[in-house]
Design a protein around this motif. Structure first.
Motif, PDB file in Angstrom:
ATOM      1  N   THR A  52       0.854  -1.193   0.000  1.00  0.00           N
ATOM      2  CA  THR A  52       0.000   0.000   0.000  1.00  0.00           C
ATOM      3  C   THR A  52       0.882   1.233   0.000  1.00  0.00           C
ATOM      4  O   THR A  52       1.858   1.307   0.741  1.00  0.00           O
ATOM      5  N   GLU A  53       0.519   2.174  -0.867  1.00  0.00           N
ATOM      6  CA  GLU A  53       1.269   3.420  -0.982  1.00  0.00           C
ATOM      7  C   GLU A  53       0.280   4.545  -1.262  1.00  0.00           C
ATOM      8  O   GLU A  53      -0.475   4.474  -2.232  1.00  0.00           O
ATOM      9  N   ASN A  54       0.234   5.561  -0.397  1.00  0.00           N
ATOM     10  CA  ASN A  54      -0.671   6.706  -0.559  1.00  0.00           C
ATOM     11  C   ASN A  54      -2.127   6.279  -0.766  1.00  0.00           C
ATOM     12  O   ASN A  54      -2.779   6.714  -1.709  1.00  0.00           O
ATOM     13  N   ASP A  55      -2.649   5.417   0.091  1.00  0.00           N
ATOM     14  CA  ASP A  55      -4.036   4.934   0.034  1.00  0.00           C
ATOM     15  C   ASP A  55      -4.363   4.138  -1.228  1.00  0.00           C
ATOM     16  O   ASP A  55      -5.526   3.990  -1.594  1.00  0.00           O
ATOM     17  N   THR A  56      -3.344   3.648  -1.920  1.00  0.00           N
ATOM     18  CA  THR A  56      -3.553   2.793  -3.085  1.00  0.00           C
ATOM     19  C   THR A  56      -2.899   1.446  -2.811  1.00  0.00           C
ATOM     20  O   THR A  56      -1.750   1.392  -2.375  1.00  0.00           O
ATOM     21  N   LYS A  71      -4.109  -2.287  -9.263  1.00  0.00           N
ATOM     22  CA  LYS A  71      -4.110  -1.236  -8.248  1.00  0.00           C
ATOM     23  C   LYS A  71      -5.532  -0.769  -7.991  1.00  0.00           C
ATOM     24  O   LYS A  71      -6.361  -0.718  -8.895  1.00  0.00           O
ATOM     25  N   ARG A  72      -5.786  -0.479  -6.713  1.00  0.00           N
ATOM     26  CA  ARG A  72      -7.102   0.016  -6.313  1.00  0.00           C
ATOM     27  C   ARG A  72      -6.948   0.888  -5.084  1.00  0.00           C
ATOM     28  O   ARG A  72      -5.995   0.739  -4.313  1.00  0.00           O
ATOM     29  N   SER A  73      -7.894   1.797  -4.913  1.00  0.00           N
ATOM     30  CA  SER A  73      -7.894   2.638  -3.722  1.00  0.00           C
ATOM     31  C   SER A  73      -8.401   1.838  -2.538  1.00  0.00           C
ATOM     32  O   SER A  73      -9.267   0.964  -2.689  1.00  0.00           O
ATOM     33  N   VAL A  74      -7.886   2.138  -1.368  1.00  0.00           N
ATOM     34  CA  VAL A  74      -8.348   1.493  -0.144  1.00  0.00           C
ATOM     35  C   VAL A  74      -9.836   1.782   0.016  1.00  0.00           C
ATOM     36  O   VAL A  74     -10.283   2.916  -0.171  1.00  0.00           O
ATOM     37  N   GLY A  75     -10.640   0.756   0.299  1.00  0.00           N
ATOM     38  CA  GLY A  75     -12.059   0.951   0.575  1.00  0.00           C
ATOM     39  C   GLY A  75     -12.978   0.889  -0.623  1.00  0.00           C
ATOM     40  O   GLY A  75     -14.186   1.080  -0.474  1.00  0.00           O
ATOM     41  N   GLU A 146     -18.419  -3.436  -0.402  1.00  0.00           N
ATOM     42  CA  GLU A 146     -18.157  -4.515   0.560  1.00  0.00           C
ATOM     43  C   GLU A 146     -17.999  -5.823  -0.215  1.00  0.00           C
ATOM     44  O   GLU A 146     -18.740  -6.105  -1.154  1.00  0.00           O
ATOM     45  N   GLU A 147     -17.057  -6.631   0.219  1.00  0.00           N
ATOM     46  CA  GLU A 147     -16.705  -7.868  -0.478  1.00  0.00           C
ATOM     47  C   GLU A 147     -17.833  -8.898  -0.546  1.00  0.00           C
ATOM     48  O   GLU A 147     -17.828  -9.756  -1.412  1.00  0.00           O
ATOM     49  N   LYS A 148     -18.817  -8.821   0.342  1.00  0.00           N
ATOM     50  CA  LYS A 148     -19.862  -9.850   0.358  1.00  0.00           C
ATOM     51  C   LYS A 148     -20.799  -9.772  -0.846  1.00  0.00           C
ATOM     52  O   LYS A 148     -21.505 -10.720  -1.145  1.00  0.00           O
ATOM     53  N   TYR A 149     -20.776  -8.658  -1.572  1.00  0.00           N
ATOM     54  CA  TYR A 149     -21.665  -8.494  -2.723  1.00  0.00           C
ATOM     55  C   TYR A 149     -20.984  -8.939  -4.009  1.00  0.00           C
ATOM     56  O   TYR A 149     -19.870  -8.525  -4.305  1.00  0.00           O
ATOM     57  N   THR A 150     -21.667  -9.782  -4.769  1.00  0.00           N
ATOM     58  CA  THR A 150     -21.204 -10.174  -6.088  1.00  0.00           C
ATOM     59  C   THR A 150     -22.005  -9.368  -7.098  1.00  0.00           C
ATOM     60  O   THR A 150     -23.236  -9.348  -7.044  1.00  0.00           O
ATOM     61  N   VAL A 151     -21.315  -8.694  -8.005  1.00  0.00           N
ATOM     62  CA  VAL A 151     -21.969  -7.864  -9.014  1.00  0.00           C
ATOM     63  C   VAL A 151     -21.574  -8.402 -10.385  1.00  0.00           C
ATOM     64  O   VAL A 151     -20.390  -8.611 -10.661  1.00  0.00           O
ATOM     65  N   MET A 152     -22.583  -8.642 -11.236  1.00  0.00           N
ATOM     66  CA  MET A 152     -22.334  -9.150 -12.580  1.00  0.00           C
ATOM     67  C   MET A 152     -23.171  -8.348 -13.568  1.00  0.00           C
ATOM     68  O   MET A 152     -24.153  -7.725 -13.191  1.00  0.00           O
ATOM     69  N   ARG A 153     -22.778  -8.425 -14.838  1.00  0.00           N
ATOM     70  CA  ARG A 153     -23.564  -7.826 -15.909  1.00  0.00           C
ATOM     71  C   ARG A 153     -23.821  -8.886 -16.961  1.00  0.00           C
ATOM     72  O   ARG A 153     -22.997  -9.773 -17.174  1.00  0.00           O
ATOM     73  N   HIS A 154     -24.962  -8.748 -17.611  1.00  0.00           N
ATOM     74  CA  HIS A 154     -25.311  -9.738 -18.629  1.00  0.00           C
ATOM     75  C   HIS A 154     -26.326  -9.132 -19.581  1.00  0.00           C
ATOM     76  O   HIS A 154     -27.218  -8.398 -19.156  1.00  0.00           O
ATOM     77  N   LEU A 155     -26.202  -9.457 -20.862  1.00  0.00           N
ATOM     78  CA  LEU A 155     -27.192  -9.046 -21.848  1.00  0.00           C
ATOM     79  C   LEU A 155     -28.203 -10.172 -22.019  1.00  0.00           C
ATOM     80  O   LEU A 155     -27.820 -11.324 -22.234  1.00  0.00           O
ATOM     81  N   GLU A 156     -29.468  -9.857 -21.902  1.00  0.00           N
ATOM     82  CA  GLU A 156     -30.546 -10.822 -22.156  1.00  0.00           C
ATOM     83  C   GLU A 156     -31.342 -10.321 -23.348  1.00  0.00           C
ATOM     84  O   GLU A 156     -31.978  -9.269 -23.275  1.00  0.00           O
ATOM     85  N   LYS A 157     -31.261 -11.062 -24.452  1.00  0.00           N
ATOM     86  CA  LYS A 157     -31.924 -10.656 -25.695  1.00  0.00           C
ATOM     87  C   LYS A 157     -31.535  -9.226 -26.073  1.00  0.00           C
ATOM     88  O   LYS A 157     -32.360  -8.418 -26.466  1.00  0.00           O
TER      89      LYS A 157
END
Length: 195
Positions: A52-56, A71-75, A146-157
């Motif tokens: 971690t460096e400068n909140d990244t 790389k990602r920001s903390v939080g 929050e890590e407990k959420y799974t987020v996905m995208r999908h095209l339906e028709k």
């Protein structure tokens, strides 16, 4: 079945053949961004390729033909990723993901730093991931960072949707489906395990 790690998902994104890349008019070199092999060697000696460096938060991986830097920001769960050619350490690909889901523009470069392909993962989604985060926080008190959420995208028709899954309690999961154009909640329901 063992769930895929974030690293596995990103490697699959890099190797994906599902999304046909658009041929682009080659753009001028990007300044030949290079992989910092000295930093990698220093970290490797400490057996710590995550720091971690400068909140990244940075994470570096070595694969058979390329180096991968995350790389990602903390939080938050927005991750920028960069892969570099091992042969000359120049940038090979760059892109972004959220919750292991590719978003935004992914660019592919030749060994000279010229963009040769682009993939637009947001093309069908006028309701952005940022819009989604804001809506669910405001209307459902759900923080998708929050890590407990799974987020996905999908095209339906041909129609874009977001799918959110998370454990509601010890015996049930909750699913939310949201229109990727309007942001309208299509359904919000429980799924109980069958035994």
């Amino acid at each position: 079945m063992k769930p895929l790690s974030l690293f596995s998902i990103i490697v699959l994104m890099l190797c994906s053949v599902q999304c046909a890349g658009q041929q682009v008019t080659p753009q001028k070199p990007n300044g030949l961004k290079k992989f910092n092999k000295a930093k990698y060697s220093e970290l490797n000696e400490k057996n710590s390729l995550k720091y971690t460096e400068n909140d990244t938060i940075y994470e570096i991986k070595e694969e058979s033909s390329y180096f991968l830097e995350l790389k990602r920001s903390v939080g938050n769960r927005f991750i920028k990723y960069y892969s570099y050619h091992k042969s000359n350490l120049s940038l090979q690909e760059e892109g972004q993901s959220f919750s292991e889901m590719p978003i935004g523009i992914r660019k592919v470069y030749d060994g000279k730093g010229t963009v040769i392909k682009e993939f637009n993962y947001d093309e069908n989604y006028s309701f952005s991931v940022t819009d989604l985060i804001t809506k669910l926080k405001r209307e459902k008190q759900i923080d998708l960072n929050e890590e407990k959420y799974t987020v996905m995208r999908h095209l339906e028709k041909g129609k874009p949707y977001y799918f959110i899954r998370y454990p509601f309690n010890k015996i049930s999961l909750k699913y939310i489906k949201i229109d990727g154009s309007s942001g309208e909640i299509v359904f919000d329901k429980f799924l109980y395990p069958t035994e």
